[in-house]
Design an enzyme around this catalytic site. Structure first.
Site, mmCIF file in Angstrom:
data_model
loop_
_atom_site.group_PDB
_atom_site.id
_atom_site.type_symbol
_atom_site.label_atom_id
_atom_site.label_comp_id
_atom_site.label_asym_id
_atom_site.label_seq_id
_atom_site.Cartn_x
_atom_site.Cartn_y
_atom_site.Cartn_z
ATOM 1 N N ASP A 148 0.869 -1.192 0.000
ATOM 2 C CA ASP A 148 0.000 0.000 0.000
ATOM 3 C C ASP A 148 0.896 1.230 0.000
ATOM 4 O OD1 ASP A 148 -2.382 1.594 0.240
ATOM 5 O OD2 ASP A 148 -2.016 1.802 2.373
ATOM 6 N N SER A 149 0.287 2.389 -0.227
ATOM 7 C CA SER A 149 1.053 3.635 -0.160
ATOM 8 C C SER A 149 1.434 3.969 1.282
ATOM 9 C CB SER A 149 0.209 4.780 -0.722
ATOM 10 O OG SER A 149 -1.028 4.832 -0.038
ATOM 11 N N TYR A 189 -1.099 8.515 -2.894
ATOM 12 C CA TYR A 189 -1.285 8.174 -4.314
ATOM 13 C C TYR A 189 -2.486 8.922 -4.902
ATOM 14 C CZ TYR A 189 1.910 4.104 -4.165
ATOM 15 O OH TYR A 189 2.993 3.284 -4.082
ATOM 16 N N GLY A 190 -3.445 9.248 -4.028
ATOM 17 C CA GLY A 190 -4.722 9.790 -4.505
ATOM 18 C C GLY A 190 -4.622 11.099 -5.261
ATOM 19 N N GLU A 195 -3.482 7.799 8.903
ATOM 20 C CA GLU A 195 -2.044 7.675 9.191
ATOM 21 C C GLU A 195 -1.758 8.199 10.607
ATOM 22 O OE1 GLU A 195 0.766 6.699 7.163
ATOM 23 O OE2 GLU A 195 -0.606 5.869 5.671
ATOM 24 N N CYS A 225 -4.553 -1.525 -1.854
ATOM 25 C CA CYS A 225 -4.779 -0.089 -2.062
ATOM 26 C C CYS A 225 -5.732 0.066 -3.245
ATOM 27 C CB CYS A 225 -3.437 0.571 -2.380
ATOM 28 S SG CYS A 225 -3.552 2.279 -2.911
ATOM 29 N N ASN A 226 -6.857 0.697 -3.004
ATOM 30 C CA ASN A 226 -7.837 0.874 -4.100
ATOM 31 C C ASN A 226 -7.294 1.751 -5.211
ATOM 32 O OD1 ASN A 226 -10.856 -0.070 -3.212
ATOM 33 N ND2 ASN A 226 -9.608 0.448 -1.456
ATOM 34 N N THR A 227 -6.582 2.806 -4.835
ATOM 35 C CA THR A 227 -6.084 3.739 -5.846
ATOM 36 C C THR A 227 -5.143 3.012 -6.807
ATOM 37 O OG1 THR A 227 -6.159 5.442 -4.131
ATOM 38 C CG2 THR A 227 -5.017 5.995 -6.172
ATOM 39 N N CYS A 286 -11.177 2.939 -0.013
ATOM 40 C CA CYS A 286 -9.766 3.253 0.222
ATOM 41 C C CYS A 286 -9.405 2.449 1.453
ATOM 42 C CB CYS A 286 -9.575 4.742 0.481
ATOM 43 S SG CYS A 286 -7.915 5.150 1.092
ATOM 44 N N THR A 287 -8.299 1.705 1.385
ATOM 45 C CA THR A 287 -7.986 0.798 2.495
ATOM 46 C C THR A 287 -7.621 1.535 3.778
ATOM 47 O OG1 THR A 287 -5.751 0.588 1.583
ATOM 48 C CG2 THR A 287 -7.327 -1.156 1.048
ATOM 49 N N HIS A 288 -7.316 2.822 3.667
ATOM 50 C CA HIS A 288 -7.079 3.600 4.890
ATOM 51 C C HIS A 288 -8.362 3.802 5.705
ATOM 52 C CE1 HIS A 288 -3.158 4.748 3.209
ATOM 53 N NE2 HIS A 288 -2.861 5.310 4.357
HETATM 54 N N1 DGL Z 1 -4.786 3.312 0.711
HETATM 55 C C1 DGL Z 1 -4.959 3.930 -0.563
HETATM 56 C C2 DGL Z 1 -6.252 3.418 -1.201
HETATM 57 O O1 DGL Z 1 -6.764 2.379 -0.835
HETATM 58 C C3 DGL Z 1 -4.968 5.426 -0.684
HETATM 59 C C4 DGL Z 1 -4.061 6.325 0.031
HETATM 60 C C5 DGL Z 1 -3.326 7.307 -0.852
HETATM 61 O O2 DGL Z 1 -3.885 8.329 -1.300
HETATM 62 O O3 DGL Z 1 -2.154 7.014 -1.069
HETATM 63 O O4 DGL Z 1 -6.767 4.031 -2.095
#
Ligand code: DGL
Length: 268
Positions: A15-16, A47-48, A157, A79-81, A193-195
């Site tokens: 993941d990011s 990443y978003g 985070e 990570c969805n992104t 988003c996994t966060h």
């Molecule tokens: N955890 C990432 C997701 O599932 C996104 C976080 C990011 O913006 O890097 O999309």
């Protein structure tokens, strides 16, 4: 036929940042015996806000190098992104099974009674044609209200570093759904988003008991279990967490990483 996979070969979760830990928590329930390497591209977070080309190059490059170094039996883009943008490219680059993280629109569409579903993701995720395709395939006839909530990434985070997360900040981050003209009809919200499942308590408090929050973590864990069925697992050393960012900052996450069995921390 006996499995030819090295029993100590890990599952690589990528993941990011800390978001993939929501997937790891589910994987620990489904497949506790699997050795795991958790990789956080904290140097690339978030990443978003990046372009599709930036995310694809970064994720495919890093996963290629990580696969060479750690020889995983399977990689999961937790990570969805990254998944909605780069899954196809990563599958072309790696020679192992790659599990992606798909926004849980299908289960949400099955759950909703009102037919009005909210979807929270990063800016990059909510604009992906991958999400359009899922909506067409699984939520035809329903209303999917997408809202980018990048502030939740920062808040998640912070929470995992042990910092307080004010409910007001969470409320502001999701105001696009709370203040939407059809807000009262939303009964299901996809955490794409996994966060975001790391803030489930706060999001639950903000949306209230009438809204069901849906994420894909358990489904992903079950997919990993299905793809590794019949393989032997042997943990020869404690599971490892690696970061592309500064190691001292990553160490602030040590208590949560330890709770999830990641007792070694290194720089990638
Ligand atoms: N955890 C990432 C997701 O599932 C996104 C976080 C990011 O913006 O890097 O999309």
């Amino acid at each position: 036929m006996p499995s030819t996979v090295d029993p100590s070969a890990p599952v690589l979760l990528f993941d990011s940042g800390v978001g993939g830990l929501s997937v790891l928590a589910a994987l620990r329930e489904v497949l506790p015996q699997a050795p795991v390497i958790y990789a956080a591209d904290e140097a690339g977070l978030p990443y978003g806000t990046k372009s599709e080309a930036q995310v694809t190059a970064r994720v495919a490059g890093l996963l290629g190098r990580m696969s060479e170094r750690y020889r995983p039996r399977l990689a999961c883009i937790a990570c969805n992104t990254a998944s909605t943008i780069a899954l196809g490219m990563v599958r072309e680059v790696l020679e192992i099974p790659v599990v992606g993280t798909v926004p849980a629109i299908k289960p949400a569409a099955a759950l909703t009674r009102t037919g009005v579903i909210g979807l929270l993701g990063t800016e990059a995720t909510v604009r992906q044609s991958y999400v359009d395709d899922l909506e067409r395939a699984h939520a035809a006839g329903k209303t999917l209200l997408r809202h980018a909530a990048p502030e939740l990434v920062t808040l998640a985070e912070a929470r995992l570093r042990g910092e307080a997360v004010p409910l007001d900040a969470v409320r502001r981050a999701v105001s696009g759904l709370l203040d939407h003209p059809r807000a009262a009809e939303i009964d299901t919200v996809v955490l794409a988003c996994t966060h975001f499942p790391l803030l489930r308590d706060e999001l639950g408090a903000v949306f209230g008991p009438g809204v069901t929050l849906v994420d894909g973590a358990l489904g992903i864990a079950r997919r990993i279990a299905a793809l590794t069925e019949g393989q032997a697992f042997e943990r020869r050393e404690p599971d490892l967490a690696v970061t592309t960012g500064p190691l001292d900052e990553f160490r602030a996450l040590a208590p949560r990483l330890c709770e999830l069995g990641l007792t070694r921390i290194e720089k990638f």
